[in-house]
Scaffold this motif. Structure first.
Motif, short mmCIF file in Angstrom:
data_model
loop_
_atom_site.label_atom_id
_atom_site.label_comp_id
_atom_site.label_asym_id
_atom_site.label_seq_id
_atom_site.Cartn_x
_atom_site.Cartn_y
_atom_site.Cartn_z
N TYR A 73 9.86 -5.98 3.44
CA TYR A 73 8.70 -5.62 4.25
C TYR A 73 8.16 -4.24 3.91
O TYR A 73 7.07 -3.87 4.31
CB TYR A 73 9.03 -5.71 5.74
N THR A 74 8.94 -3.44 3.20
CA THR A 74 8.41 -2.13 2.84
C THR A 74 8.20 -2.03 1.32
O THR A 74 8.00 -0.95 0.80
CB THR A 74 9.35 -1.00 3.28
N ARG A 75 8.28 -3.14 0.64
CA ARG A 75 8.15 -3.09 -0.82
C ARG A 75 6.83 -2.41 -1.22
O ARG A 75 5.78 -2.70 -0.68
CB ARG A 75 8.20 -4.51 -1.40
N GLY A 76 6.95 -1.51 -2.16
CA GLY A 76 5.75 -0.78 -2.59
C GLY A 76 5.40 0.38 -1.66
O GLY A 76 4.50 1.17 -1.95
N HIS A 77 6.13 0.48 -0.57
CA HIS A 77 5.84 1.52 0.44
C HIS A 77 5.87 2.91 -0.17
O HIS A 77 4.94 3.70 0.03
CB HIS A 77 6.86 1.39 1.57
N SER A 78 6.92 3.20 -0.94
CA SER A 78 7.03 4.57 -1.44
C SER A 78 5.93 4.89 -2.46
O SER A 78 5.44 6.02 -2.51
CB SER A 78 8.43 4.84 -2.01
N ASP A 79 5.54 3.90 -3.25
CA ASP A 79 4.40 4.10 -4.16
C ASP A 79 3.16 4.50 -3.39
O ASP A 79 2.42 5.41 -3.75
CB ASP A 79 4.08 2.80 -4.91
N ARG A 80 2.93 3.78 -2.29
CA ARG A 80 1.70 4.03 -1.52
C ARG A 80 1.78 5.37 -0.77
O ARG A 80 0.79 6.10 -0.69
CB ARG A 80 1.43 2.87 -0.56
N VAL A 81 2.97 5.69 -0.26
CA VAL A 81 3.12 6.98 0.42
C VAL A 81 2.83 8.12 -0.57
O VAL A 81 2.17 9.11 -0.24
CB VAL A 81 4.52 7.12 1.06
N ALA A 82 3.32 7.94 -1.82
CA ALA A 82 3.03 8.93 -2.85
C ALA A 82 1.52 9.03 -3.06
O ALA A 82 0.95 10.13 -3.11
CB ALA A 82 3.73 8.55 -4.15
N PHE A 83 0.88 7.89 -3.14
CA PHE A 83 -0.56 7.87 -3.40
C PHE A 83 -1.34 8.56 -2.28
O PHE A 83 -2.18 9.43 -2.52
CB PHE A 83 -1.04 6.42 -3.57
N TYR A 84 -1.04 8.18 -1.03
CA TYR A 84 -1.78 8.77 0.10
C TYR A 84 -1.48 10.26 0.23
O TYR A 84 -2.36 11.05 0.58
CB TYR A 84 -1.41 8.06 1.42
N SER A 85 -0.23 10.65 -0.03
CA SER A 85 0.12 12.06 0.05
C SER A 85 -0.69 12.88 -0.95
O SER A 85 -1.22 13.94 -0.63
CB SER A 85 1.61 12.27 -0.24
N VAL A 86 -0.77 12.35 -2.18
CA VAL A 86 -1.55 13.03 -3.21
C VAL A 86 -3.02 13.09 -2.79
O VAL A 86 -3.69 14.12 -2.96
CB VAL A 86 -1.39 12.30 -4.57
N ALA A 87 -3.52 12.02 -2.18
CA ALA A 87 -4.93 12.00 -1.75
C ALA A 87 -5.18 13.11 -0.72
O ALA A 87 -6.17 13.84 -0.80
CB ALA A 87 -5.27 10.63 -1.16
N ILE A 88 -4.24 13.26 0.24
CA ILE A 88 -4.41 14.32 1.25
C ILE A 88 -4.32 15.69 0.58
O ILE A 88 -5.12 16.59 0.84
CB ILE A 88 -3.33 14.19 2.36
N GLY A 89 -3.33 15.82 -0.31
CA GLY A 89 -3.14 17.09 -1.02
C GLY A 89 -4.40 17.49 -1.77
O GLY A 89 -4.82 18.66 -1.72
N ASN A 90 -5.02 16.54 -2.46
CA ASN A 90 -6.26 16.85 -3.19
C ASN A 90 -7.39 17.19 -2.24
O ASN A 90 -8.20 18.08 -2.50
CB ASN A 90 -6.67 15.66 -4.07
N ALA A 91 -7.41 16.47 -1.10
CA ALA A 91 -8.50 16.70 -0.14
C ALA A 91 -8.46 18.13 0.41
O ALA A 91 -9.51 18.70 0.72
CB ALA A 91 -8.40 15.69 1.00
N ILE A 92 -7.25 18.70 0.52
CA ILE A 92 -7.20 20.08 1.05
C ILE A 92 -7.05 21.09 -0.09
O ILE A 92 -6.78 22.28 0.16
CB ILE A 92 -6.06 20.26 2.09
N GLY A 93 -7.19 20.63 -1.33
CA GLY A 93 -7.26 21.56 -2.45
C GLY A 93 -5.95 22.19 -2.87
O GLY A 93 -5.91 23.35 -3.27
N LEU A 94 -4.84 21.45 -2.79
CA LEU A 94 -3.55 22.00 -3.24
C LEU A 94 -3.53 22.16 -4.76
O LEU A 94 -4.21 21.44 -5.48
CB LEU A 94 -2.40 21.08 -2.81
N LYS A 95 -2.68 23.09 -5.21
CA LYS A 95 -2.58 23.30 -6.65
C LYS A 95 -1.76 22.19 -7.33
O LYS A 95 -1.02 21.45 -6.65
CB LYS A 95 -2.00 24.67 -6.97
#
Ligand SMILES: [Fe+2]
Length: 503
Positions: A323-345
């Motif tokens: 039920y969580t297959r692929g979960h960590s891939d997606r968490v990585a993706f969304y985390s990176v999206a938030i990080g880019n949105a707030i301009g992290l290095k």
């Protein structure tokens, strides 16, 4: 204690001396029944020769014997042997030798012959304990000598490989071990993510390809714990000792296969301290001396193997729970999206990606029946699940390549209001990247079907995030995420094909 004593009994040899065969027989039966190794003789003079020619730890002898009384036998033996532990058997109290003689001859105990030998048995047991302590003291002394002798040798050796080998060779005889390894961060690696140096002995004398793959998740986590907490970790098969430099930083670990728990362990610690200081000393010089090109190739390979192992663990976790297959891939993706949105290095973005991929790696240690349970978890099960953030941090602590990822994995279940775990941090105490992963994690959970519910609709999810702002989640980060939600690709299409760790 009895059990332990029984196991050790076989290491000790007893000599039984009495001129009456009957007594020898009864005591022999008693010794045999209790697992002792012994020899018996009815001739006092022969006993003296036996002690001269053979090693015995303890002697039980009769006082009234022909042609030589027990105290005379002891007197002769003491001329050439002061170590033997001696128990004297007496017929009657009146016939016992004077106390002065007993002291003078260093006789450790005496007991009256009687029908049952309970008292004798107790004396033997306490005798064996004293002998064991004496042996330990002797070993301690010898071990310290060995350490003192080996220190200059360690200091002299320049190439780090040689030092690591030397440390292992010196450790083996201290605790009578044959298998050990040493794993330290490579200080000569100039990159931000340091690589590791490895050397093994005995069954660990293997190439680096095989090393990481022979370790299981628990073991890697224990190495990480030893390093993170700067404490020894005692395992059934041996002990992990952190190598700590003068700034109280962990350089790496030594693992030694041994059952030593007391003085032997103390010796290992002392030696490890010496090893640490000689290593940090050598590291200073090695920056100049190490043949960089050749070594770097080896380290890169080691790093890759470790990452392969960790990657395999990650996939195992994902596979454990359909039920969580692929979960960590997606968490990585969304985390990176938030990080880019707030301009992290870039370096933070890379850390976010790895943190997302590995955030639940500690679930490798969670039992499947808890992980896959469809009903509501009982409190004890929930506590079990909650361990995963700490376990994950420990698994990743085994080498320093993941050092920036570790706090994020550790704190990805903290809440802004301080009601999260494992440390109950609140607000800004929670690392920024962990606050980001927490939102990405919750978002993906709500976006996915679970055993107990279907996925929530988009508006519902948005509302949950906004409602949690400032309580569960960082309010500013929620705002940044909600702003980009409509631009995200469909949930099902998100996949990270590669780890993106620079090898
Ligand atoms: Fe988690």
């Amino acid at each position: 204690m009895r059990k332990k004593l029984y196991q050790e009994i076989h290491d000790y040899k007893i000599l039984l001396v009495d001129d009456e065969v009957g007594i020898i027989d009864s005591i022999a039966t008693l010794l045999r029944r209790n697992g002792y190794i012994y020899k018996g003789t009815t001739y006092p003079l022969e006993a003296i020769e036996m002690v001269r020619n053979e090693h015995f730890d303890l002697m039980i002898l009769d006082f009234l014997m022909q042609p030589l009384h027990g105290d005379k036998v002891v007197e002769k033996i003491r001329e050439f042997n002061q170590e033997l532990y001696i128990l004297l058997l007496t017929g009657h109290k009146d016939l016992a030798p004077p106390l002065e003689t007993i002291r003078q001859l260093d006789i450790q105990g005496y007991c009256e012959k009687s029908d049952n030998f309970d008292q004798l048995l107790l004396l033997i047991e306490s005798g064996i304990k004293s002998i064991a302590q004496m042996r330990t003291i002797a070993k301690f002394r010898d071990g310290l000598n060995k350490i003192l002798q080996s220190v200059p040798k360690i200091y002299q050796l320049q190439p780090i490989d040689g030092i690591l080998e030397e440390i292992l060779l010196q450790i083996m005889p201290i605790v009578n071990s044959t298998n050990a390894f040493i794993l330290v961060d490579n200080p000569t690696d100039g990159t931000v993510d340091k690589t590791s140096l490895f050397r093994g002995i005995g069954k660990y004398r293997i190439d680096i390809d095989s090393f990481w793959s022979m370790l299981n998740a628990e073991f890697i986590a224990e190495i990480g714990t030893a390093r993170a907490n700067l404490t020894n970790i005692l395992l059934d098969e041996g002990v992990i000792i952190p190598l700590i430099n003068e700034y109280q930083h962990s350089l790496g670990v030594i693992f030694v296969e041994t059952s030593e728990r007391e003085d032997g362990l103390r010796l290992l610690e002392i030696f490890s301290n010496q090893a640490s200081s000689s290593l940090s000393n050598a590291f200073l010089h090695s920056l100049v001396n190490v043949k960089n090109e050749q070594l770097n190739r080896t380290y890169m390979q080691l790093k890759r193997n470790y990452i392969d192992t960790i990657q395999a663990l990650r996939l195992t976790v994902d596979a454990k729970d359909i039920y969580t297959r692929g979960h960590s891939d997606r968490v990585a993706f969304y985390s990176v999206a938030i990080g880019n949105a707030i301009g992290l290095k870039d370096s933070d973005i890379n850390t976010l990606k790895l943190s997302g991929l590995f955030h639940d790696i500690g679930k490798i240690g969670t039992a499947n029946d808890i992980l896959l349970k469809s009903e509501r978890l009982i409190p004890a099960e929930y506590e079990e699940i909650k361990k995963h953030s700490l376990t994950g941090a420990h698994i990743l602590s085994a080498i320093s390549v993941f050092k920036d990822v570790i706090p994020v994995v550790r704190h990805h279940h903290e809440r802004m209001d301080g009601n999260g775990y494992p440390d109950g941090l609140s607000g800004d105490e929670i690392p920024l990247l962990a606050r980001i992963v927490a939102i990405a994690d919750a978002y993906d959970a709500m976006m996915s079907d679970r055993m107990y519910r279907v996925r929530l609709d988009h508006e519902h999810i948005k509302k949950e995030l906004i409602d949690g702002a400032g309580i569960q989640f960082d309010a500013e980060l929620v705002k940044a995420f909600v702003d980009i939600l409509d631009q995200l690709p469909p949930h099902e299409n998100i996949k990270f094909d590669e780890l993106g760790i620079d090898n």
